[in-house]
Design an enzyme around this catalytic site. Structure first.
Site, mmCIF file in Angstrom:
data_model
loop_
_atom_site.group_PDB
_atom_site.id
_atom_site.type_symbol
_atom_site.label_atom_id
_atom_site.label_comp_id
_atom_site.label_asym_id
_atom_site.label_seq_id
_atom_site.Cartn_x
_atom_site.Cartn_y
_atom_site.Cartn_z
ATOM 1 C CG HIS A 92 -1.936 -1.114 1.156
ATOM 2 N ND1 HIS A 92 -2.367 -1.797 2.271
ATOM 3 C CD2 HIS A 92 -2.592 -1.661 0.096
ATOM 4 C CE1 HIS A 92 -3.252 -2.714 1.899
ATOM 5 N NE2 HIS A 92 -3.401 -2.650 0.590
ATOM 6 C CD GLU A 145 -0.253 0.367 4.480
ATOM 7 O OE1 GLU A 145 0.467 -0.653 4.508
ATOM 8 O OE2 GLU A 145 -1.494 0.320 4.389
ATOM 9 C CG HIS A 166 0.412 -4.172 5.173
ATOM 10 N ND1 HIS A 166 -0.243 -3.675 4.071
ATOM 11 C CD2 HIS A 166 0.795 -5.428 4.837
ATOM 12 C CE1 HIS A 166 -0.270 -4.586 3.113
ATOM 13 N NE2 HIS A 166 0.357 -5.663 3.557
ATOM 14 C CD GLU A 202 -1.710 -3.471 9.233
ATOM 15 O OE1 GLU A 202 -1.209 -2.335 9.101
ATOM 16 O OE2 GLU A 202 -2.424 -4.009 8.371
#
Length: 378
Positions: free
Chosen positions: A133, A136, A260, A336
């Site tokens: 993404h 990010e 991420h 994350e």
């Protein structure tokens, strides 16, 4: 139309928060809490949510948010500087490092993966991926710093032992087109830069993998091309995703970890269903690995990364970890990274957070390598 960052809550039984994740509403969901969501919405979307019975609290207008956090890109790689630094690492350590172009993006940018290891063709291999993404940015830096660390410590144990018996592959930027767009046009762009048939732009690379692709039609795995989580017209439609597919098929990794941001979570399959992984041994292995990594991360700066099944965050079909585990039986986790919330920067993590984020994730990444390369072969 102006957009805002909003905290959405509900006390109404006719407006459950889960509906905002499971209905195809075209929302850009940023974080999921037990009693709230944080999302980016335009004023019309915010009005519709209020009309549906949700409480919408404006945290900041998007422009105010960017003015507060997106003021300094120092310390973050561009597409060009990442290639330069990966080449520098490979050239400085030619006996154990090779830079591979694994594919080309929609806009014909190269996708790079650094192979680190003394042996060619080893059966023990582990992969680290970053930046599916575009917005990010921290997900580029942590795998890059991991590669740098492994090469700087390659003559010391335990790294030397790992590199003598196996290979570590690091691909820090899967989505270079989107990343470049975040630097030049829209800091909060998420997808790649595919031109869709309806005139919209972008496919979500982390919804385009083949395992259970397209089985959901929800806000977090959408079939609407303009949506942030558009799954694409078919599985592996995107060249960036095909590049990862082909790399995994060639190398047959024994474990895959993908970075991420944000929310500070350690996610394991499945994402496409709330049911647990059927194989109890595999489920136990990934749960235990996530818990061990949680403890290692917390031991550095006291930061909590919560281990949980991916679908507990929200449902996703066609993501990386589901595919690498579902198709290859490889232990697969999604990390994350920092921060915990939009109020701490969200996707726009201040540059002074790069180093502490890397420091706390280093022992967890090394533990993942040891789990794959340091144990008996499966």
């Amino acid at each position: 139309m102006a957009s805002l960052i909003a905290r959405v809550t509900s006390t109404s039984t006719r407006a459950p928060l889960a509906r905002l994740l499971t209905s195809p509403l075209g929302l850009d969901v940023w974080e999921v809490g037990a009693d709230h969501l944080v999302l980016q919405a335009d004023e019309a979307q915010a009005g519709r949510l209020q009309a549906m019975g949700y409480d919408v609290e404006q945290l900041r207008m998007t422009e105010q948010y960017l003015s507060a956090f997106a003021t300094d890109a120092a310390g973050y790689h561009t597409v060009a500087t990442l290639e330069q630094d990966l080449r520098r690492l490979a050239e400085a350590h030619p006996e154990i490092a090779e830079l591979h172009e694994i594919g080309r993006s929609v806009e014909d940018r190269p996708l790079w993966a650094l192979r680190i290891g003394e042996r060619r063709g080893s059966t023990r291999k582990v992969a680290f991926l970053g930046c599916h993404h575009a917005r990010e940015w921290i997900s580029v830096e942590v795998p890059y710093l991991l590669a740098e660390h492994l090469l700087q410590t390659s003559s010391s144990e335990p790294v030397q032992g790992w590199l003598q018996q196996g290979e570590v592959w690091v691909a820090p930027m899967v989505n270079p087109d989107g990343h470049e767009y975040t630097r030049t046009e829209n800091r909060l762009w998420r997808k790649n830069r595919r031109r869709n048939r309806d005139g919209s732009v972008g496919v979500d690379p982390n919804r385009n993998y083949g395992y259970m692709w397209g089985t959901l039609d929800v806000n977090t795995s959408s079939h609407v091309p303009a949506d942030e989580t558009y799954v694409g017209p078919r599985a592996f439609s995107e060249p960036e995703v095909r590049a990862v597919r082909d790399l995994v098929a060639r190398q047959l990794f024994g474990g895959v970890l993908t970075y991420h941001s944000y929310s500070q979570l350690l996610l394991y399959p499945w994402g496409y269903t709330s049911e647990p992984v059927e194989d109890e041994a595999d489920l136990g292995e990934m749960r235990e690995l996530a818990e061990e990594m949680h403890q290692l991360i917390k031991g550095v700066h006291g930061t909590t990364y919560t281990p949980q099944q991916s679908s507990q965050l929200y449902p996703t079909a066609g993501d990386t970890a589901d595919w690498t585990y579902g198709e290859y039986d490889a232990p697969s986790l999604t990390v994350e990274l920092r921060p915990a919330s939009a109020l701490d920067g969200g996707f726009v993590l201040p540059p002074d957070q790069i180093q502490p984020c890397w420091e706390e994730n280093r022992p967890a990444a090394l533990h993942f390598i040891d789990h794959v390369l340091g144990r008996p072969a499966r």
